[in-house]
Write an enzyme that holds these catalytic residues in place. Sequence first.
Site, short mmCIF file in Angstrom:
data_model
loop_
_atom_site.label_atom_id
_atom_site.label_comp_id
_atom_site.label_asym_id
_atom_site.label_seq_id
_atom_site.Cartn_x
_atom_site.Cartn_y
_atom_site.Cartn_z
N ASN A 151 69.53 -6.48 47.68
CA ASN A 151 69.10 -5.57 48.81
C ASN A 151 70.46 -4.31 48.67
OD1 ASN A 151 70.47 -7.66 49.84
ND2 ASN A 151 70.15 -6.97 51.98
N GLY A 227 71.23 -14.77 50.44
CA GLY A 227 70.03 -14.63 49.88
C GLY A 227 68.98 -15.14 50.98
N THR A 231 65.75 -20.36 49.72
CA THR A 231 66.79 -20.50 48.46
C THR A 231 68.19 -21.24 49.03
OG1 THR A 231 65.99 -18.45 47.74
CG2 THR A 231 67.98 -19.44 46.51
N GLU A 249 74.95 -17.11 53.67
CA GLU A 249 74.59 -15.93 54.48
C GLU A 249 73.09 -15.71 54.02
OE1 GLU A 249 76.47 -14.66 56.41
OE2 GLU A 249 78.31 -15.35 55.76
N CYS A 283 69.56 -7.36 55.67
CA CYS A 283 69.47 -8.42 56.64
C CYS A 283 69.79 -8.39 58.11
CB CYS A 283 70.57 -9.74 55.87
SG CYS A 283 72.11 -9.14 55.89
N GLU A 463 81.94 -15.22 56.58
CA GLU A 463 82.69 -14.38 55.49
C GLU A 463 83.65 -13.23 56.14
OE1 GLU A 463 79.99 -13.42 52.31
OE2 GLU A 463 79.90 -15.44 51.90
P1 NDP Z 1 66.89 -14.80 46.85
O1 NDP Z 1 67.32 -16.08 47.73
O2 NDP Z 1 65.59 -14.88 46.39
O3 NDP Z 1 68.02 -14.56 45.86
C1 NDP Z 1 69.32 -14.36 46.13
C2 NDP Z 1 70.15 -14.74 44.90
O4 NDP Z 1 69.92 -16.25 44.57
C3 NDP Z 1 69.43 -13.97 43.63
O5 NDP Z 1 70.69 -13.58 42.70
C4 NDP Z 1 68.63 -14.87 43.17
O6 NDP Z 1 68.42 -14.82 41.89
C5 NDP Z 1 69.57 -16.59 43.26
N1 NDP Z 1 68.64 -17.62 43.18
C6 NDP Z 1 67.45 -17.58 43.57
N2 NDP Z 1 67.00 -19.15 43.28
C7 NDP Z 1 68.22 -19.76 42.97
C8 NDP Z 1 68.49 -21.21 42.94
N3 NDP Z 1 67.74 -22.00 42.82
N4 NDP Z 1 70.11 -21.32 42.57
C9 NDP Z 1 70.82 -20.45 42.69
N5 NDP Z 1 70.51 -19.17 42.82
C10 NDP Z 1 69.12 -18.76 43.00
O7 NDP Z 1 66.93 -13.71 48.02
P2 NDP Z 1 66.64 -12.18 47.71
O8 NDP Z 1 67.47 -11.79 46.51
O9 NDP Z 1 65.20 -11.98 47.81
O10 NDP Z 1 67.26 -11.38 48.90
C11 NDP Z 1 66.72 -11.05 50.16
C12 NDP Z 1 67.26 -12.19 51.09
O11 NDP Z 1 68.54 -12.03 51.36
C13 NDP Z 1 66.57 -12.07 52.50
O12 NDP Z 1 66.20 -13.11 52.95
C14 NDP Z 1 67.67 -11.40 53.19
O13 NDP Z 1 67.54 -11.51 54.72
C15 NDP Z 1 69.08 -12.15 52.65
N6 NDP Z 1 70.19 -11.73 52.91
C16 NDP Z 1 71.04 -12.10 53.67
C17 NDP Z 1 72.39 -11.42 54.08
C18 NDP Z 1 73.37 -12.03 54.93
O14 NDP Z 1 74.39 -11.54 54.96
N7 NDP Z 1 72.91 -12.80 55.86
C19 NDP Z 1 72.50 -10.21 53.66
C20 NDP Z 1 71.55 -9.71 52.66
C21 NDP Z 1 70.27 -10.40 52.14
P3 NDP Z 1 67.25 -14.02 41.27
O15 NDP Z 1 67.22 -12.67 42.08
O16 NDP Z 1 67.65 -13.71 39.71
O17 NDP Z 1 66.10 -14.77 41.30
#
Ligand code: NDP
Length: 484
Positions: A151, A227, A231, A249, A283, A463
């Site tokens: 994002n 993320g 996950t 996070e 987020c 963080e």
């Molecule tokens: P995901 O959890 O799908 O992915 C986040 C990252 O983790 C990506 O690089 C993804 O790779 C990777 N990933 C996925 N599966 C695995 C695994 N099994 N092991 C290790 N890494 C893995 O989230 P999104 O990318 O869809 O992001 C959106 C989410 O992030 C929302 O829920 C949002 O709220 C949260 N978010 C939280 C923030 C915070 O600070 N609290 C800030 C911004 C977002 P790939 O994309 O290649 O699958």
Amino acid sequence: MEQLQNLIGGQLQGSTKDKWLDNIEPATGAVYGQIPRSDADDVELAVQAAAKAFPQWSNRSFEDRSECLRRWAKIVAQHAGELVRAESKDNGKPISLAEAVDIPRAQKNLEFFAGAIEHFASEAHIPADSSHIHYTHRKPIGIVGCISPWNLPLYLFTWKIAPAIAAGNCVIAKPSEITPVSAFMLSQWAEEAGIPAGVFNVVHGLGSEAGQAIVEHPQIKAISFTGGTSTGAHIARTTAPQFKKLSLELGGKNPAIIFEDCDFDKAVSTTLRSSFANQGQICLCSSRILIQDKLYDRFKNALVEKVKRMRIGDPADAATKMGAVVSQAHRDKILSSINNAKEAGGTILCGGDEAEAPNERCRNGFFVQPTIIEGLGPTCEINQEEVFGPVITLQSFRTEEEAIQLANDSQYGLAATIWTQDIAKAHRTAAAVESGIAWINCWLVRDLRTPFGGVKSSGVGREGGFEALRFFTEPQSVCLPTQA
Ligand code: NDP
């Protein structure tokens, strides 16, 4: 078609198996590049390179490490225009947003941690008789994994790698496979910034392959992950038996609490922004708007009127304020959440569907209308599950207690916004709301020195500022007698 590359041991290279993934432009739906589909073998190479680099890097002075980050920040500033266009194209966000927020902040993150490491001090404790000095030696952890989402691609990527590198660690980083370009650009400039080979490694690929290999690798001692919550839970389960340090996070379902004594115009215009900035894909975006009953109709009408005037545009057009959502799969997920809300009896006040493409170039792009839904209670799916798109719900409350109860009726606890001109009430509400961050009469105002993170299912750890440097170091208590 551009093929991005991994950075491993200072070398830009494809994946060991020469497999590739398509990179798609969300505004057009067209494939415009490829990224390495890396797996455990690529992660292993990166870990070997990091292990080789660690002894020297961890022994470099903090001034040296700081200087490398400053040079990197300068290079980012010199290439800001290119990065802005790349980030907008890769993510679908308006170019104006990448220009105002993403890229300046990525530069700032590098600069900030270049400065922070110069002020990060060890603590010492001396008993009354001065017989001993107990000091805390904060050592770099070693090899750490940094995994970031799509994002705010470069913004969140640098937020992790900068403190990790500043503290003397070697990094294996994986950007989201959906938005890999800006991290690749940054990796191309690492050498010019003076970052030694192996200190900063980028492994592109799928979360379930490259990401999973990072999380599982026994030599990677800490994982900083941003993320989704599911996950995050999976990563916590995987890393627990290895006792890795974890910073998670995760997602949010953030309440905006609008009291009847708020500054009305400011509350409406900021709630518009806090709900729909980056197509609602931050987020920290508000998604549950809780309005005091006496103000409910007035606030609703003003907000709906403003949302109806929002125009979706081509992200590449400088005038666009609302662009594409990040992928076809994500668009479909958002639309399915809206449909579920409709089926549950929700009233769509505006939006509620796919949006028309803003021009011919974007006819196959992924666009969703900004959507406001009312009439659903706190237990409905739309008020419990994160949508992470341009979709908000309205609920009303009568008393301060009810507002807090509604706000806390969620598994999440990332951020809350509170709108009232009564400072005592604002403070009481902030203290009672279960969230890592509370904004009073404002939104998204950040001071990088403050702790950042969530409670409940929104994450573990903090963080930002010294918290990040504490996370990326291992404290050792040392006791030294003062007399022989
Ligand atoms: P995901 O959890 O799908 O992915 C986040 C990252 O983790 C990506 O690089 C993804 O790779 C990777 N990933 C996925 N599966 C695995 C695994 N099994 N092991 C290790 N890494 C893995 O989230 P999104 O990318 O869809 O992001 C959106 C989410 O992030 C929302 O829920 C949002 O709220 C949260 N978010 C939280 C923030 C915070 O600070 N609290 C800030 C911004 C977002 P790939 O994309 O290649 O699958």
